[in-house]
Design an enzyme around this catalytic site. Structure first.
Site, PDB file in Angstrom:
ATOM      1  CD  GLU A  81      -2.996  -1.318   0.156  1.00  0.00           C
ATOM      2  OE1 GLU A  81      -3.030  -0.255  -0.517  1.00  0.00           O
ATOM      3  OE2 GLU A  81      -3.592  -2.061  -0.197  1.00  0.00           O
ATOM      4  CB  CYS A 144      -6.823  -2.841   6.116  1.00  0.00           C
ATOM      5  SG  CYS A 144      -6.631  -4.608   6.574  1.00  0.00           S
ATOM      6  CG  HIS A 167      -4.666  -5.247   1.910  1.00  0.00           C
ATOM      7  ND1 HIS A 167      -4.742  -3.941   1.824  1.00  0.00           N
ATOM      8  CD2 HIS A 167      -5.570  -5.646   2.897  1.00  0.00           C
ATOM      9  CE1 HIS A 167      -5.829  -3.462   2.420  1.00  0.00           C
ATOM     10  NE2 HIS A 167      -5.971  -4.580   3.085  1.00  0.00           N
TER      11      HIS A 167
HETATM   12  N1  PCA Z   1      -8.902  -6.960   6.111  1.00  0.00           N
HETATM   13  C1  PCA Z   1      -9.703  -5.739   6.160  1.00  0.00           C
HETATM   14  C2  PCA Z   1      -9.688  -5.635   7.789  1.00  0.00           C
HETATM   15  C3  PCA Z   1      -8.844  -6.657   8.505  1.00  0.00           C
HETATM   16  C4  PCA Z   1      -8.462  -7.270   7.263  1.00  0.00           C
HETATM   17  O1  PCA Z   1      -7.737  -8.493   7.319  1.00  0.00           O
HETATM   18  C5  PCA Z   1      -9.372  -4.539   5.478  1.00  0.00           C
HETATM   19  O2  PCA Z   1      -8.696  -4.608   4.316  1.00  0.00           O
HETATM   20  O3  PCA Z   1      -9.598  -3.408   5.855  1.00  0.00           O
END
Ligand code: PCA
Length: 205
Positions: A81, A144, A167
């Site tokens: 990200e 997240c 992610h």
């Molecule tokens: N993914 C979610 C919140 C927790 C996770 O593992 C997100 O992308 O916001």
């Protein structure tokens, strides 16, 4: 004292029984990567509480690097990200039942924070190992991104301390047949590469 890396992942959310980031990260707890000991902390998927838990972990662990990870169902690659944005805008409830809409994470805070990880260098290291990877321009507006923003705000004034968010795709068997997944061993290897590259790479690129 050896230097430490704090690696966070999330508990399952949205009615799922597992979270791919937790499955992958847990296997790295206690591992030593480039002279740094990895400490894994699993965060609750709850607005505000997740940032509070992250701050407690940073105080306890005193890391020199923080990698926060989470699951992005539907993505087929490890995604680094680029930016955290100052908004919570949930389309599903968090694990405490909250669903904030268009709410600032930090009233009066900056619109966003850049990741301080060498995201391009990490993507190229992952690709060298044939692990699908890309830079992502949005961590979404759920928990997240919330944690990513809280993380960057917390470490803002700590010189030389890198931090950012990655992610990961669903783990196999977690979702329907048409949804992309990544084996947990591959995701775990990817997190190792993220950590190693963040330690060794001076420049991004
Ligand atoms: N993914 C979610 C919140 C927790 C996770 O593992 C997100 O992308 O916001």
């Amino acid at each position: 004292m050896p230097r430490t890396v704090l690696l966070t992942a999330f508990e399952p959310f949205g009615g799922q029984r597992v979270n791919a980031s937790k499955l992958a990260a847990e296997g790295l707890d206690g591992r030593v990567i480039r002279g740094h000991r990895v400490v894994v902390v699993i965060l609750p998927c709850v607005f505000r509480e997740a940032i509070a838990a992250l701050k407690r972990a940073i105080r306890r662990v005193q890391p020199s690097l923080v990698i926060a990870s989470g699951e992005a169902g539907g993505r087929s690659a490890i995604t680094l990200e680029r930016v955290a944005i100052n908004v919570d805008d949930a389309t599903i409830a968090d694990n405490a039942g909250a669903r904030p809409v268009d709410r600032a994470i930090a009233a009066g805070g900056p619109v966003g924070y850049w990741s301080t990880l060498p995201i391009k260098a990490i993507v190229s290291e992952l690709k060298k190992r044939r692990i699908p990877a890309a830079v992502s321009q949005t961590a979404g507006t759920f928990v997240c991104n919330h944690v990513f923003y809280g993380l960057m705000q917390t470490v803002e004034r700590r010189r030389g301390m890198r931090a950012g968010f990655v992610h990961v795709p669903y783990a196999p068997g977690q979702a329907g047949r048409k949804v992309p997944t990544m084996p947990t061993t591959t995701t775990r290897k990817a997190l190792e590469v993220v950590i190693a590259t963040s330690i060794t790479s001076e420049l991004d690129g």
